[in-house]
Design an enzyme around this catalytic site. Structure first.
Site, PDB file in Angstrom:
ATOM      1  N   ASP A  56       1.146  -1.199  -0.015  1.00 23.89           N
ATOM      2  CA  ASP A  56       0.009  -0.087  -0.282  1.00 23.89           C
ATOM      3  C   ASP A  56       0.888   1.089  -0.102  1.00 23.89           C
ATOM      4  O   ASP A  56       1.768   1.377   0.768  1.00 23.89           O
ATOM      5  CB  ASP A  56      -0.902  -0.019   1.274  1.00 23.89           C
ATOM      6  CG  ASP A  56      -2.066  -0.946   1.105  1.00 23.89           C
ATOM      7  OD1 ASP A  56      -2.977  -0.494   0.389  1.00 23.89           O
ATOM      8  OD2 ASP A  56      -2.204  -2.126   1.925  1.00 23.89           O
ATOM      9  N   ASP A 104      -7.719  -4.230   9.893  1.00 27.93           N
ATOM     10  CA  ASP A 104      -6.782  -3.051   9.879  1.00 27.93           C
ATOM     11  C   ASP A 104      -6.383  -2.798  11.084  1.00 27.93           C
ATOM     12  O   ASP A 104      -6.983  -2.681  12.359  1.00 27.93           O
ATOM     13  CB  ASP A 104      -7.943  -1.706   9.617  1.00 27.93           C
ATOM     14  CG  ASP A 104      -8.257  -1.619   7.968  1.00 27.93           C
ATOM     15  OD1 ASP A 104      -7.463  -2.240   7.102  1.00 27.93           O
ATOM     16  OD2 ASP A 104      -8.955  -0.734   7.882  1.00 27.93           O
ATOM     17  N   LYS A 298      -9.291  -3.047  -7.958  1.00 26.06           N
ATOM     18  CA  LYS A 298      -9.869  -4.313  -6.964  1.00 26.06           C
ATOM     19  C   LYS A 298     -11.441  -4.004  -6.755  1.00 26.06           C
ATOM     20  O   LYS A 298     -11.823  -3.197  -6.604  1.00 26.06           O
ATOM     21  CB  LYS A 298      -9.148  -4.195  -5.671  1.00 26.06           C
ATOM     22  CG  LYS A 298      -9.390  -5.299  -4.572  1.00 26.06           C
ATOM     23  CD  LYS A 298      -8.486  -5.116  -3.625  1.00 26.06           C
ATOM     24  CE  LYS A 298      -9.000  -6.119  -2.271  1.00 26.06           C
ATOM     25  NZ  LYS A 298      -8.207  -5.726  -1.098  1.00 26.06           N
ATOM     26  N   HIS A 303     -19.866 -11.908  -0.848  1.00 19.86           N
ATOM     27  CA  HIS A 303     -20.672 -12.965  -1.051  1.00 19.86           C
ATOM     28  C   HIS A 303     -21.650 -13.403  -0.114  1.00 19.86           C
ATOM     29  O   HIS A 303     -22.315 -14.325  -0.407  1.00 19.86           O
ATOM     30  CB  HIS A 303     -19.377 -14.176  -0.539  1.00 19.86           C
ATOM     31  CG  HIS A 303     -18.948 -14.094   0.589  1.00 19.86           C
ATOM     32  ND1 HIS A 303     -19.261 -14.413   1.915  1.00 19.86           N
ATOM     33  CD2 HIS A 303     -17.769 -13.184   0.992  1.00 19.86           C
ATOM     34  CE1 HIS A 303     -18.575 -14.217   2.798  1.00 19.86           C
ATOM     35  NE2 HIS A 303     -17.773 -13.386   2.469  1.00 19.86           N
ATOM     36  N   THR A 345     -11.468 -10.759  -4.687  1.00 15.04           N
ATOM     37  CA  THR A 345     -11.124 -11.301  -3.455  1.00 15.04           C
ATOM     38  C   THR A 345     -11.902 -12.266  -2.764  1.00 15.04           C
ATOM     39  O   THR A 345     -12.440 -13.032  -3.623  1.00 15.04           O
ATOM     40  CB  THR A 345     -11.007 -10.118  -2.191  1.00 15.04           C
ATOM     41  OG1 THR A 345     -10.937 -10.753  -1.006  1.00 15.04           O
ATOM     42  CG2 THR A 345     -12.335  -9.421  -2.301  1.00 15.04           C
ATOM     43  N   GLU A 383      -6.816 -12.278  -4.359  1.00 13.91           N
ATOM     44  CA  GLU A 383      -6.191 -12.625  -3.013  1.00 13.91           C
ATOM     45  C   GLU A 383      -7.441 -13.187  -2.165  1.00 13.91           C
ATOM     46  O   GLU A 383      -8.396 -13.140  -2.458  1.00 13.91           O
ATOM     47  CB  GLU A 383      -5.851 -11.176  -2.534  1.00 13.91           C
ATOM     48  CG  GLU A 383      -6.903 -10.193  -2.380  1.00 13.91           C
ATOM     49  CD  GLU A 383      -6.288  -8.697  -2.255  1.00 13.91           C
ATOM     50  OE1 GLU A 383      -6.924  -8.171  -1.409  1.00 13.91           O
ATOM     51  OE2 GLU A 383      -5.536  -8.319  -3.217  1.00 13.91           O
ATOM     52  N   ASN A 384      -6.716 -13.404  -0.812  1.00 12.43           N
ATOM     53  CA  ASN A 384      -7.827 -14.249   0.034  1.00 12.43           C
ATOM     54  C   ASN A 384      -8.423 -13.022   1.075  1.00 12.43           C
ATOM     55  O   ASN A 384      -7.731 -11.774   0.927  1.00 12.43           O
ATOM     56  CB  ASN A 384      -7.073 -15.174   1.236  1.00 12.43           C
ATOM     57  CG  ASN A 384      -5.619 -14.667   1.588  1.00 12.43           C
ATOM     58  OD1 ASN A 384      -4.729 -14.181   0.899  1.00 12.43           O
ATOM     59  ND2 ASN A 384      -5.312 -14.673   2.882  1.00 12.43           N
ATOM     60  N   ALA A 385      -9.468 -13.046   1.343  1.00 11.20           N
ATOM     61  CA  ALA A 385     -10.182 -12.006   2.169  1.00 11.20           C
ATOM     62  C   ALA A 385      -9.816 -12.106   3.537  1.00 11.20           C
ATOM     63  O   ALA A 385      -9.591 -11.011   4.263  1.00 11.20           O
ATOM     64  CB  ALA A 385     -11.701 -12.366   2.158  1.00 11.20           C
ATOM     65  N   LEU A 386      -9.503 -13.405   4.271  1.00 13.58           N
ATOM     66  CA  LEU A 386      -9.191 -13.367   5.665  1.00 13.58           C
ATOM     67  C   LEU A 386      -8.154 -14.193   5.777  1.00 13.58           C
ATOM     68  O   LEU A 386      -7.701 -15.002   4.892  1.00 13.58           O
ATOM     69  CB  LEU A 386     -10.180 -14.148   6.376  1.00 13.58           C
ATOM     70  CG  LEU A 386     -11.773 -13.679   6.262  1.00 13.58           C
ATOM     71  CD1 LEU A 386     -12.874 -14.452   6.681  1.00 13.58           C
ATOM     72  CD2 LEU A 386     -11.894 -11.968   6.784  1.00 13.58           C
ATOM     73  N   ARG A 423      -1.460 -11.801   4.742  1.00 15.78           N
ATOM     74  CA  ARG A 423      -0.640 -10.881   4.567  1.00 15.78           C
ATOM     75  C   ARG A 423       0.569 -11.389   5.324  1.00 15.78           C
ATOM     76  O   ARG A 423       0.475 -12.213   6.180  1.00 15.78           O
ATOM     77  CB  ARG A 423      -0.943  -9.474   4.846  1.00 15.78           C
ATOM     78  CG  ARG A 423      -0.679  -8.911   6.129  1.00 15.78           C
ATOM     79  CD  ARG A 423      -1.166  -7.488   6.337  1.00 15.78           C
ATOM     80  NE  ARG A 423      -2.424  -6.931   5.852  1.00 15.78           N
ATOM     81  CZ  ARG A 423      -2.828  -6.353   4.884  1.00 15.78           C
ATOM     82  NH1 ARG A 423      -1.437  -5.371   4.412  1.00 15.78           N
ATOM     83  NH2 ARG A 423      -3.747  -5.906   4.428  1.00 15.78           N
TER      84      ARG A 423
END
Length: 498
Positions: A56, A104, A298, A303, A345, A383-386, A423
């Site tokens: 970022d 976050d 993005k 979902h 995602t 990417e993965n969400a969690l 991450r």
């Protein structure tokens, strides 16, 4: 040790990037702990064979001192380290606040001098029906209004990207920076902030429409008058953040959303979002044209309530997606004009991950969104969400990466362009986690060794071209016609535990 490849299998290779910690450059614009990061990145590169990292690049850090007072020093040092280690960089132009969304852990607001404009004129922010402001990102209603020391929001984003290019030109020309993802909303996603945890939203609530600032209100009233309906207005019956669709007049069976007024509003609301993305990516295209770099945007993986006929949570976020109307292909059509990549995602999720009442269908959603992007001739990444450390999540990602498996004779029919793992943290390096992560990367690479030459797996980056035509309302309407999805295998042929 020389790398060992099978040339045909190599064409099934999907590169893996790892997202760096949110505060790697902190809110004071200091790259605080280069030693730890270097050690971690060396391990990821040497032991796991990752291809690169995503970072970022926060507007709230770089331009914090005042209009056009950019300070790239810390990021330059960071990027030079990454490049020296032989890793590629995906840079996100993060025009949103960090803080208030899932995961976050640090707070990085948008620049203070921009927020000071908002103190006097809070309508620069997205606003819900009750008048609550969301300060994560500027409302698209001010995209073209010169409210910020004489500049419009789009001019601020554009100037920032130009300054990024000027300061990172060496790395761009050397091929170290391969992707520029343009932040287009909260969490860097092309959407409205319809489900803010900071305002009490809880999963799987429907969320709320976020267009009640005076600028968007004015635009809507003008648009309604233009079609001969000056009496039409924003929905009054769409409920609150944590309602269920059937509890609202708008989203219930045969609710307002299927009325002429409802359809007009949803078309206007979703089109505004797509044209917002189109304009800002258009600016990025002008700035980076001729450089060997990919542009990306993005899209959020909403979902939940996907299996409700109204798709309420998608509608409030700005994705006008119904059984008989495609909400994602228009976004892909817009991106195709700029040769952009669609980044999605929730790739690790299975339909069974959530309770039945969530009416959640991440597998169908991913299949739908990927299919529409491929039909529009663009690349998809994701990417993965969690946070994901287990076999189940990795195997689902592997299935989405190559929905019809590996082709032993060359390029597979369907293949993701790249995957970004969310991450980097100490947890990744815990013994069992790291062993499984290494296997995961190996399987994404189709059981081939790390390959530093993207051309070998069919990903040569060509100089960015200018758009060949401009997006129209007709384009969106055409792309919104329903069309089927590609078939997915029931499981991957490259399991981490296989």
């Amino acid at each position: 040790m020389a790398a060992n490849y099978n040339e045909k299998l190599l064409l099934n290779y999907v590169p893996v990037y790892v997202m760096l910690p949110l505060g790697v450059v902190n809110v004071e614009n200091v790259y605080a702990d280069p030693e730890t990061l270097e050690t971690q990145l060396k391990r990821l590169k040497q032991e796991a064979g990752i291809d690169g990292v995503m970072v970022d690049v926060w507007w709230g850090i770089i331009e914090s001192k005042g209009p056009k007072q950019y300070d790239w020093t810390a990021y330059k040092t960071l990027f030079q380290l990454i490049a020296r280690l032989g890793l590629k960089i995906q840079a996100i132009m993060s025009f949103h606040q960090c803080g208030g969304n899932v995961g976050d852990v640090v707070t990085i607001p948008i620049p203070k001098w921009v927020r000071e404009v908002g103190d006097i004129d809070p309508d620069i922010y997205y606003t819900n029906r009750r008048g609550t402001r969301d300060i994560e990102y500027l409302s698209l209603g001010v995209d073209n209004l010169p409210l910020f020391a004489g500049r419009t929001a789009v001019q601020m984003y554009s100037d920032y990207m130009r300054s990024f290019k000027e300061n990172m030109l060496e790395l761009l020309e050397a091929g170290a920076i391969v992707d520029i993802e343009i932040g287009l909303g909260p969490a860097g996603e092309l959407r409205y902030p319809s489900y803010p945890q900071s305002q009490g939203w809880l999963f799987p609530g429907i969320g709320e429409f976020q267009c009640y600032d005076k600028y968007l209100k004015k635009e809507f009233k003008e648009a309604a008058a233009k079609v001969g309906h000056p009496e039409w207005d924003f929905p009054e019956d769409a409920g609150e953040y944590n309602d269920k669709p059937e509890e609202t007049g708008f989203f219930k069976t045969n609710g307002t959303y299927v009325s002429e007024e409802g359809k007009f509003f949803l078309t206007w609301y979703s089109n505004k979002l797509i044209f917002h993305g189109d304009q800002i990516i258009g600016e990025a295209n002008k700035i980076f044209v001729g450089l060997k770099v990919n542009l990306a945007a993005k899209v959020s993986g909403i979902h939940w309530l996907y299996n409700h006929h109204s798709h309420a949570a998608e509608l409030t976020a700005g994705y006008y997606n119904l059984y008989e109307r495609d909400g994602y292909r228009p976004i892909a059509r817009m991106l195709s004009k700029h040769y952009g990549t669609l980044n999605f995602t929730c790739l690790e999720m299975k339909d069974t991950d959530n309770t039945a009442e969530a009416l959640s269908a991440p597998q169908e959603l991913v299949q739908m969104v990927f299919s529409k992007a491929w039909k529009e001739g663009i690349e998809v990444a994701g990417e993965n969400a969690l946070e994901t450390y287990g076999t189940k999540g990795y195997n689902q990602i592997l299935l989405n990466a190559r929905p019809n498996g590996v082709n032993h004779n060359g390029k597979p029919k369907l293949r993701m362009y790249g995957f970004t793992y969310l991450r980097l943290s100490n947890t990744v390096f815990q013994e069992n986690n790291f062993e499984l992560f290494k296997k995961f990367v190996r399987k994404m690479h189709a059981d081939q060794d790390y390959c530093g030459d993207a051309e070998k797996y069919g990903h040569e980056i060509l100089p960015l071209k200018t758009p060949n035509s401009h997006l129209t309302v007709e384009d969106i309407a055409d792309a919104a016609k329903p069309s089927g999805a590609f078939k997915w295998d029931s499981e991957t042929d490259m399991k981490v535990d296989g």
